[in-house]
Design a protein around this motif. Structure first.
Motif, short mmCIF file in Angstrom:
data_model
loop_
_atom_site.label_atom_id
_atom_site.label_comp_id
_atom_site.label_asym_id
_atom_site.label_seq_id
_atom_site.Cartn_x
_atom_site.Cartn_y
_atom_site.Cartn_z
N ILE A 96 0.82 -1.05 0.04
CA ILE A 96 -0.01 0.07 0.01
C ILE A 96 1.05 1.07 0.00
O ILE A 96 1.92 1.21 0.92
N ARG A 102 -3.33 1.56 -3.34
CA ARG A 102 -2.61 0.72 -4.55
C ARG A 102 -1.85 1.53 -5.35
O ARG A 102 -2.24 2.51 -5.96
N VAL A 108 -3.04 -3.16 -10.03
CA VAL A 108 -3.09 -4.46 -9.11
C VAL A 108 -4.44 -5.31 -9.67
O VAL A 108 -4.14 -6.64 -9.75
#
Length: 272
Positions: A96, A102, A108
């Protein structure tokens, strides 16, 4: 094209070509300290004053002149390609980021969907098969670099030689290239060769690892992540990095280079 990724002290004591995942946070802070006697409060990548960066329009003519005149020491820093791509995976893909989100928003989810990787759940803290997921990420990294699909390559896993070459192609010349793995020796050589407004005692400088704690810890030795196919992909993507910067392709667990960088060879091979 100019000199993307190039930073210079405000006092014009030294010029640095940033290579992501190669101690760039620590190097930037040392440069900042050498001018101002203090560290930048925060991630040095966020600094928008008190040093010159190519990303700031007002700095571009100043950097351009300094680099092309070649009167100021110019340097960069490299890292073992095996360790660098693993660091990118754990930090950028599993971790993180500083903003609590993200990395790169939908990157992701795209990797989970198209390549079947796992990242340790929503917070990156759950158990998952690091080896299988990393190998799938490596396939994705290869696809971005070789085929620019499903997206353009990211600066954190594109080859070091690519970053380093833009500086040469556009008229710059490196005076020193040193290794992250022998950071103090290399950085000291740079400091010994320049005059800075504030003296830097390298032994007193903390390490500014801005990616520390973003993602899960690596659970296995480096070599465990690289089977025959993975190593084939590594050679396909990073062959020049291994050859030019003398890293040991045959032994992923040997993080140290096998010899010094030949600056003439680097300029000859990356200057086309």
């Amino acid at each position: 094209m100019g000199f993307p990724g190039t930073w210079m002290t405000e006092s014009e004591s030294v010029v640095y070509r940033v290579v992501p995942k190669c101690a760039c946070s620590t190097i930037g802070q040392i440069m900042f300290y050498s001018d101002h006697g203090r560290f930048f409060d925060g991630d040095i990548h966020d600094a928008t004053g008190d040093m010159h960066k190519w990303a700031m329009e007002s700095s571009q003519p100043i950097i351009s002149r300094a680099v092309k005149e070649q009167q100021i020491l110019a340097f960069t820093c490299v890292r073992n390609p095996y360790a660098r791509i693993l660091s990118s995976f754990f930090d950028k893909i599993c971790g993180i980021q500083r903003n609590g989100k993200r990395y790169r928003g939908n990157l992701v989810p795209l990797l989970i969907q198209k390549y079947g990787i796992e990242v340790g759940g929503e917070d990156g803290k759950q158990e998952f098969d690091q080896i299988a997921s990393f190998r799938r990420f490596l396939l994705f990294a290869r696809d971005t670099i070789r085929f620019r699909k499903p997206m353009d390559p990211d600066i954190h896993w594109s080859a070091m030689s690519g970053h380093i070459s833009t500086f040469i192609v556009n008229g710059g010349r490196y005076n020193q290239i040193f290794f992250t793995e022998r950071f103090n020796d290399g950085m000291q050589r740079v400091l010994d060769a320049i005059e800075t407004p504030v003296k830097v005692d390298l032994a007193q400088i903390p390490r500014f690892n801005e990616s520390e704690g973003h993602g899960p810890k690596r659970a296995h030795p480096v070599s465990a992540y690289f089977d025959d196919l993975s190593r084939h992909l590594m050679w396909e993507i990073y062959r020049k990095d291994f050859q030019l910067f003398r890293y040991d392709f045959d032994n992923p667990d040997n993080k140290f280079p096998l010899g010094e960088v030949d600056l003439d060879e680097v300029h000859a091979k990356l200057g086309n």
